[in-house]
Enzyme design. Structure first.
Site, mmCIF file in Angstrom:
data_model
loop_
_atom_site.group_PDB
_atom_site.id
_atom_site.type_symbol
_atom_site.label_atom_id
_atom_site.label_comp_id
_atom_site.label_asym_id
_atom_site.label_seq_id
_atom_site.Cartn_x
_atom_site.Cartn_y
_atom_site.Cartn_z
ATOM 1 N N HIS A 16 57.971 14.729 -77.997
ATOM 2 C CA HIS A 16 57.128 13.803 -78.795
ATOM 3 C C HIS A 16 55.673 14.062 -78.414
ATOM 4 C CE1 HIS A 16 56.524 9.586 -80.619
ATOM 5 N NE2 HIS A 16 55.321 10.105 -80.424
ATOM 6 N N HIS A 18 51.447 14.486 -79.823
ATOM 7 C CA HIS A 18 50.376 14.421 -80.830
ATOM 8 C C HIS A 18 49.349 15.498 -80.509
ATOM 9 C CE1 HIS A 18 51.626 10.487 -82.513
ATOM 10 N NE2 HIS A 18 52.092 10.301 -81.294
ATOM 11 N N LEU A 19 49.126 16.385 -81.475
ATOM 12 C CA LEU A 19 48.147 17.462 -81.255
ATOM 13 C C LEU A 19 46.898 17.309 -82.111
ATOM 14 C CD1 LEU A 19 50.352 20.693 -80.961
ATOM 15 C CD2 LEU A 19 49.221 19.420 -79.134
ATOM 16 N N LYS A 99 59.647 11.746 -89.131
ATOM 17 C CA LYS A 99 59.219 10.638 -88.274
ATOM 18 C C LYS A 99 58.906 9.420 -89.131
ATOM 19 C CE LYS A 99 57.514 8.383 -84.731
ATOM 20 N NZ LYS A 99 56.281 8.682 -84.014
ATOM 21 N N HIS A 136 59.465 5.256 -84.849
ATOM 22 C CA HIS A 136 58.598 4.383 -84.055
ATOM 23 C C HIS A 136 59.150 2.968 -84.254
ATOM 24 C CE1 HIS A 136 54.559 3.237 -82.281
ATOM 25 N NE2 HIS A 136 55.153 2.081 -82.544
ATOM 26 N N HIS A 170 59.866 6.893 -77.746
ATOM 27 C CA HIS A 170 59.118 6.228 -76.667
ATOM 28 C C HIS A 170 59.615 4.821 -76.356
ATOM 29 C CE1 HIS A 170 57.075 4.741 -80.196
ATOM 30 N NE2 HIS A 170 56.340 5.807 -80.363
ATOM 31 N N ASP A 242 54.590 11.530 -75.791
ATOM 32 C CA ASP A 242 53.687 10.734 -76.637
ATOM 33 C C ASP A 242 52.244 10.926 -76.198
ATOM 34 O OD1 ASP A 242 53.050 9.187 -78.804
ATOM 35 O OD2 ASP A 242 53.522 7.272 -77.844
HETATM 36 O O1 DOR Z 1 49.702 4.868 -78.443
HETATM 37 C C1 DOR Z 1 50.019 5.511 -79.430
HETATM 38 N N1 DOR Z 1 49.213 6.457 -79.936
HETATM 39 N N2 DOR Z 1 51.185 5.246 -80.011
HETATM 40 C C2 DOR Z 1 51.540 5.809 -81.178
HETATM 41 O O2 DOR Z 1 52.584 5.503 -81.681
HETATM 42 C C3 DOR Z 1 50.604 6.735 -81.870
HETATM 43 C C4 DOR Z 1 49.681 7.336 -80.935
HETATM 44 C C5 DOR Z 1 48.521 8.029 -81.627
HETATM 45 O O3 DOR Z 1 48.762 8.752 -82.602
HETATM 46 O O4 DOR Z 1 47.398 7.859 -81.175
HETATM 47 ZN ZN ZN Z 2 53.583 9.019 -80.814
#
Ligand code: DOR
Ligand code: ZN
Length: 341
Positions: A16, A18-19, A99, A136, A170, A242
């Protein structure tokens, strides 16, 4: 494989991640490629990734910025919306999963779904086509109760779609850990930071914006249940960081963005944690084998070596014109580092 000074992990995977895109992508992606053989890439860009073309183009941009760092397989996801069979077939060559974000629960979830019932036709297609559903799982209720309230939705989905592989993303509560054992098709990811922190670390003293994320960290007994499951390498639990970068100014501001940027420290911090609890030999299952088995993944062999050499996590990562981002554990000394060799 471990002796007291080195630790080798085979094809570690971040399930999991985020890029982002553009400059932030350039800033953060090499940190993941340096530590992981692959990662599940979240689709909550602006606009979200909602077609086969967008997904393929994003994958190409990721590979470009990781070029030369290490062999890294981006496992791509689409943002859940109503899809037809032909749309899913078109995306399938590079599609790992879809997702689902409920509307408005977190960063860039404005186009998330309003009704779980209305989402069922797409879920039925996913079940038939063997496409996993990543969720989520939070309601819009009271912040500490959002995940617990969503568990009944997981139960309903797991029952109505018995062949759909569902991943509770998460997880942050003891109740979610317990649910794993009740439904064969339910799995979960957990973040390293939720194995370590509670709400006290976020807001019990001076407010810590770099620990503020969704779902919010919960109670000590929740953290302890998550940690026990991870240290035991519970077979249905996978490491999903995450890691969610935001520019420093968006975190250290009035209206702090949610997300912990953990990418630079993930494997060293996990090695420290598992070693402290005498569970280092189970780290391989938690960061790779469980995910490979659950999803039947075919990831190129790549091993990542950690060495016991203390280093201090930088206070901030900033590179010229690239955004400044503060990492998890900024300023802390970690006993393990990722070996360049
Ligand atoms: O804390 C978070 N940041 N939870 C998420 O579900 C998304 C993520 C984000 O994309 O910044
Ligand atoms: Zn996430």
């Amino acid at each position: 494989m471990a002796d007291s000074r080195t630790l080798t992990l085979n094809r570690p995977l971040d399930m999991h991640l985020h890029l982002r895109d553009d400059d932030m992508l350039r800033m953060v992606a090499p940190h993941s490629a340096a530590q992981f053989a692959g990662a599940v890439i979240m689709p909550n860009l602006v606009p979200p990734v909602t077609s086969g073309e967008m997904l393929t183009a994003y994958r190409t941009r990721i590979l470009k910025v990781c070029n030369g760092v290490g062999e890294f397989e981006p496992l791509m996801t689409l943002f859940f919306q109503h899809y037809t069979e032909s749309q899913l077939s078109a995306a399938q060559p590079h599609l790992f999963a879809i997702k689902l974000y409920p509307h408005g629960v977190t960063t860039n979830s404005e186009s998330g779904i309003h009704s779980i019932n209305a989402a069922e036709p797409t879920m039925r297609l996913m079940e038939e086509m063997g496409i996993p559903l990543l969720v989520h799982g939070e309601t819009t209720g009271f912040v500490m109760d959002r995940e617990r309230e969503f568990l009944t939705i997981y139960e309903r989905l797991a029952t109505r779609f018995p062949r759909l592989r569902i991943v509770m993303e998460h997880i942050t509560t003891a109740a979610a850990v317990q649910l794993l054992d009740r439904f064969e098709n339910l799995h979960a990811t957990v973040t390293p930071h939720h194995l370590v922190i509670t709400l006290d670390d976020v807001a019990g003293g001076l407010l810590q914006p770099h620990l503020f994320c969704k779902p919010i960290a919960k109670r000590p007994e929740d953290r302890d249940a998550l940690l026990a499951a991870a240290l035991a390498a519970h077979p249905k639990l996978m490491m999903g960081s995450d890691s969610a970068p935001h520019p420093r100014h968006a975190k250290e501001s009035c209206g702090c963005a949610a997300g912990v940027w953990s990418a630079p420290v993930l494997l060293p911090r996990l090695a420290e944690l598992f070693e402290k609890h005498g569970a280092l030999e189970r780290l391989q299952a938690f960061v790779s084998d469980n995910a490979v088995r659950i999803h039947g993944l075919n990831i190129p062999q790549r091993s990542v070596k950690l060495v016991r050499e203390p280093w201090t996590v930088p206070a901030v990562y900033a590179g010229g014109e690239l955004p400044a981002v503060v990492p998890w554990e900024a300023g802390r000394e970690l006993p393990w580092r990722v070996s360049a060799a």
